[in-house]
Design a protein around this motif. Structure first.
Motif, mmCIF file in Angstrom:
data_model
loop_
_atom_site.group_PDB
_atom_site.id
_atom_site.type_symbol
_atom_site.label_atom_id
_atom_site.label_comp_id
_atom_site.label_asym_id
_atom_site.label_seq_id
_atom_site.Cartn_x
_atom_site.Cartn_y
_atom_site.Cartn_z
ATOM 1 N N SER A 76 0.836 -1.194 0.000
ATOM 2 C CA SER A 76 0.000 0.000 0.000
ATOM 3 C C SER A 76 0.869 1.241 0.000
ATOM 4 O O SER A 76 1.952 1.251 0.575
ATOM 5 C CB SER A 76 -0.900 0.031 1.235
ATOM 6 N N PHE A 121 0.733 5.593 0.663
ATOM 7 C CA PHE A 121 -0.074 6.630 1.288
ATOM 8 C C PHE A 121 -0.292 7.763 0.303
ATOM 9 O O PHE A 121 0.646 8.382 -0.174
ATOM 10 C CB PHE A 121 0.599 7.172 2.551
ATOM 11 N N GLU A 122 -1.549 7.999 -0.023
ATOM 12 C CA GLU A 122 -1.948 9.147 -0.819
ATOM 13 C C GLU A 122 -3.013 9.862 -0.007
ATOM 14 O O GLU A 122 -4.062 9.295 0.262
ATOM 15 C CB GLU A 122 -2.508 8.721 -2.176
ATOM 16 N N LYS A 123 -2.691 11.082 0.423
ATOM 17 C CA LYS A 123 -3.583 11.796 1.333
ATOM 18 C C LYS A 123 -5.012 11.718 0.851
ATOM 19 O O LYS A 123 -5.263 11.908 -0.330
ATOM 20 C CB LYS A 123 -3.157 13.265 1.441
ATOM 21 N N PRO A 124 -5.951 11.475 1.696
ATOM 22 C CA PRO A 124 -5.842 11.179 3.126
ATOM 23 C C PRO A 124 -5.875 9.688 3.464
ATOM 24 O O PRO A 124 -6.103 9.327 4.597
ATOM 25 C CB PRO A 124 -7.097 11.864 3.681
ATOM 26 N N HIS A 125 -5.681 8.803 2.482
ATOM 27 C CA HIS A 125 -5.838 7.365 2.728
ATOM 28 C C HIS A 125 -4.670 6.550 2.173
ATOM 29 O O HIS A 125 -3.922 7.010 1.334
ATOM 30 C CB HIS A 125 -7.120 6.839 2.063
ATOM 31 N N TRP A 126 -4.593 5.299 2.648
ATOM 32 C CA TRP A 126 -3.662 4.328 2.068
ATOM 33 C C TRP A 126 -4.368 3.698 0.874
ATOM 34 O O TRP A 126 -5.545 3.372 0.923
ATOM 35 C CB TRP A 126 -3.325 3.237 3.087
ATOM 36 N N ARG A 127 -3.645 3.508 -0.230
ATOM 37 C CA ARG A 127 -4.211 2.918 -1.434
ATOM 38 C C ARG A 127 -3.431 1.648 -1.764
ATOM 39 O O ARG A 127 -2.204 1.658 -1.822
ATOM 40 C CB ARG A 127 -4.097 3.896 -2.606
ATOM 41 N N THR A 128 -4.133 0.550 -1.992
ATOM 42 C CA THR A 128 -3.492 -0.714 -2.320
ATOM 43 C C THR A 128 -2.967 -0.666 -3.751
ATOM 44 O O THR A 128 -3.677 -0.297 -4.669
ATOM 45 C CB THR A 128 -4.484 -1.885 -2.166
ATOM 46 N N LYS A 140 6.678 6.294 2.051
ATOM 47 C CA LYS A 140 5.252 6.180 2.358
ATOM 48 C C LYS A 140 4.627 4.907 1.792
ATOM 49 O O LYS A 140 3.557 4.916 1.207
ATOM 50 C CB LYS A 140 4.492 7.412 1.857
#
Length: 53
Positions: free
Chosen positions: A12, A14-21, A41
């Motif tokens: 994963s 981190f791309e604000k504001p969430h974690w993206r798989t 990140k």
């Protein structure tokens, strides 16, 4: 049933504001290589389901 549950690795980023798989694989080396390629990140989660019964 004597088979061990297969471990899944999730990469994963981190791309604000969430974690993206980015990647889901059963190959640990592939997961770690992808994380190294991305850089900062990044997290690699290891999920092993518990055997039933």
């Amino acid at each position: 049933m004597t088979d061990k549950p297969a471990t899944t690795y999730i990469v994963s980023v981190f791309e604000k504001p969430h974690w993206r798989t980015v990647l889901t694989t059963k190959d640990k080396a592939k997961a770690l290589a992808m994380a190294k390629e991305i850089g900062d990140k990044v997290r690699v989660e290891e999920i092993t389901p518990k055997p039933k019964g």
